[in-house]
Design an enzyme around this catalytic site. Structure first.
Site, PDB file in Angstrom:
ATOM      1  N   ARG A  83       0.857  -1.187   0.000  1.00 24.56           N
ATOM      2  CA  ARG A  83       0.000   0.000   0.000  1.00 24.56           C
ATOM      3  C   ARG A  83       0.894   1.240   0.000  1.00 24.56           C
ATOM      4  O   ARG A  83       1.946   1.248   0.666  1.00 24.56           O
ATOM      5  CB  ARG A  83      -0.939   0.012   1.209  1.00 24.56           C
ATOM      6  N   HIS A 119     -12.243  -1.850  -2.629  1.00 22.27           N
ATOM      7  CA  HIS A 119     -13.250  -0.832  -2.937  1.00 22.27           C
ATOM      8  C   HIS A 119     -13.584  -0.831  -4.429  1.00 22.27           C
ATOM      9  O   HIS A 119     -14.755  -0.804  -4.814  1.00 22.27           O
ATOM     10  CB  HIS A 119     -12.753   0.556  -2.520  1.00 22.27           C
ATOM     11  N   HIS A 176      -4.178   2.837  -2.268  1.00 24.57           N
ATOM     12  CA  HIS A 176      -3.878   1.887  -3.343  1.00 24.57           C
ATOM     13  C   HIS A 176      -3.024   2.530  -4.425  1.00 24.57           C
ATOM     14  O   HIS A 176      -3.052   3.750  -4.622  1.00 24.57           O
ATOM     15  CB  HIS A 176      -5.169   1.363  -3.989  1.00 24.57           C
TER      16      HIS A 176
END
Length: 357
Positions: A83, A119, A176
């Site tokens: 990340r 997401h 991300h």
């Protein structure tokens, strides 16, 4: 391979830095988009709406959300995705240059691996179901008309606008890298398209729901134990999050891989119990089921009660208790919105008829 990934990650960091510097005024918008794109809204908002408008669409939406998020968990364990918010602080890539300044936000510090984006994958899958189902409803068996073609264009433009905003939001928030959100969108669409051709989910028995739930849970746990036995620590990201997150209170246990797993299997198990219950058959399959005011009442009451229910957070001091309550809470969502609330409302609507007799 590692050098290639470093270049890819650096491109992501530069993208995040560019967005944060040039679009500071859009910070609140990107945070809002990320909150709305959380898969929880598919369970607590979109599912009850669609289920009481078009039951089959609601069922498919929930299956796509659950299986998509489960696959996302497995992919993350396999791909070991970094990340941005921790990679930029942890890497040696910038040893000879200054480290790009990346801001963090309350929704940045998720604790699972980064690839693919949950997401983006969840939003793509759920919205793909809604768009294709809406087009199928309006098209019917008739030949496509000019109005239908316009609707088709508008819905797909809206779909891709949503995906673009979600992807930019996750990059802006340093949650991300760009390649992770692209992978998430493509994976979500693939899952949703697969379920367009699966009809057995609409009349599955309680036994089938139980077996599938058991398989999803046992496979994930077995896969975790297998890799752990081989010396692979699948919880390596927890240490990264706790070490590099700007504020400890931004690291939430409900973003861990096991929290996601328990929510998914709980939701699917709850749906199976609900669709095979007598309360569901008496209310959603009874004489009131086709009456629009009844269905609208089910939607409104479900949204209100589920919103209140969602505000109840399980205690996170003990992980076992937290995960157990997360499973129960997730199972209660379809139980409440599909059987309990419609059953109670059906009794209320039936009262005037009984009094007139």
């Amino acid at each position: 391979m590692e050098k290639g990934m470093d270049v890819l990650h650096d491109f992501g960091i530069q993208s995040t830095h560019y967005l944060q510097v040039n679009y500071q005024d859009s910070q609140d918008w990107f945070i809002l988009v990320s909150v709305i794109a959380d898969l929880r809204n598919a369970f607590y908002v979109l599912f009850p709406i669609w289920f009481h408008l078009r039951e089959a669409v609601g069922i498919k939406l929930l299956w796509v959300a659950v299986i998509g998020d489960w696959l996302n968990l497995v992919f993350k364990w396999i791909l070991f995705g970094q990340r941005p918010y921790w990679w930029v602080m942890d890497t040696d890539y910038y040893s000879n240059t200054s480290v790009p300044l990346i801001k963090q936000f309350p929704v940045t510090c998720e604790t699972g691996p980064g690839s693919p984006s949950g997401h983006a994958m969840g939003t793509a899958g759920v919205y793909y179901v809604m768009v294709t189902s809406t087009l199928s409803i309006f098209r019917g068996r008739k030949r496509p008309t000019y109005r239908f073609r316009c609707l088709n264009i508008l819905l797909w433009l809206g779909f891709w606008a949503v995906q673009l905003n979600v992807c930019l939001s996750r990059i802006y928030l340093a949650a991300h890298f760009p390649h992770q959100v692209v992978a998430g969108v493509l994976s979500g669409i693939a899952v949703a398209e697969t379920f367009r051709h699966i009809q057995s989910i609409y009349n599955a028995s309680l036994k089938k729901y139980f077996l599938i739930t058991f398989f999803l849970f046992s496979f994930a746990i077995g896969f975790y134990l297998l890799l752990k036995g081989l010396g692979v620590d699948l919880l390596w990201t927890l240490e990264k999050a706790r070490r590099w997150c700007e504020r400890p209170e931004w690291v939430h246990i409900d973003t861990t891989p096991f929290a996601s797993l328990l929510k998914n299997v709980g939701t699917l198990f709850g749906l199976g119990v609900t669709l095979n219950s007598s309360m569901y058959r008496e209310s959603c399959k009874g004489k009131l089921s086709k009456w629009f005011p009844f269905r609208l009442s089910c939607i409104v009451v479900s949204l209100i009660l589920l919103h209140l229910f969602d505000s109840l957070k399980p205690p996170s001091q003990t992980e076992l208790i937290f995960y157990t309550l997360s499973f129960c809470k997730s199972a209660a969502v379809p139980l409440a919105s599909v059987s309990l609330i419609p059953y109670c409302l059906a009794r209320v609507f039936d009262q005037p008829d009984k009094k007139s007799l």
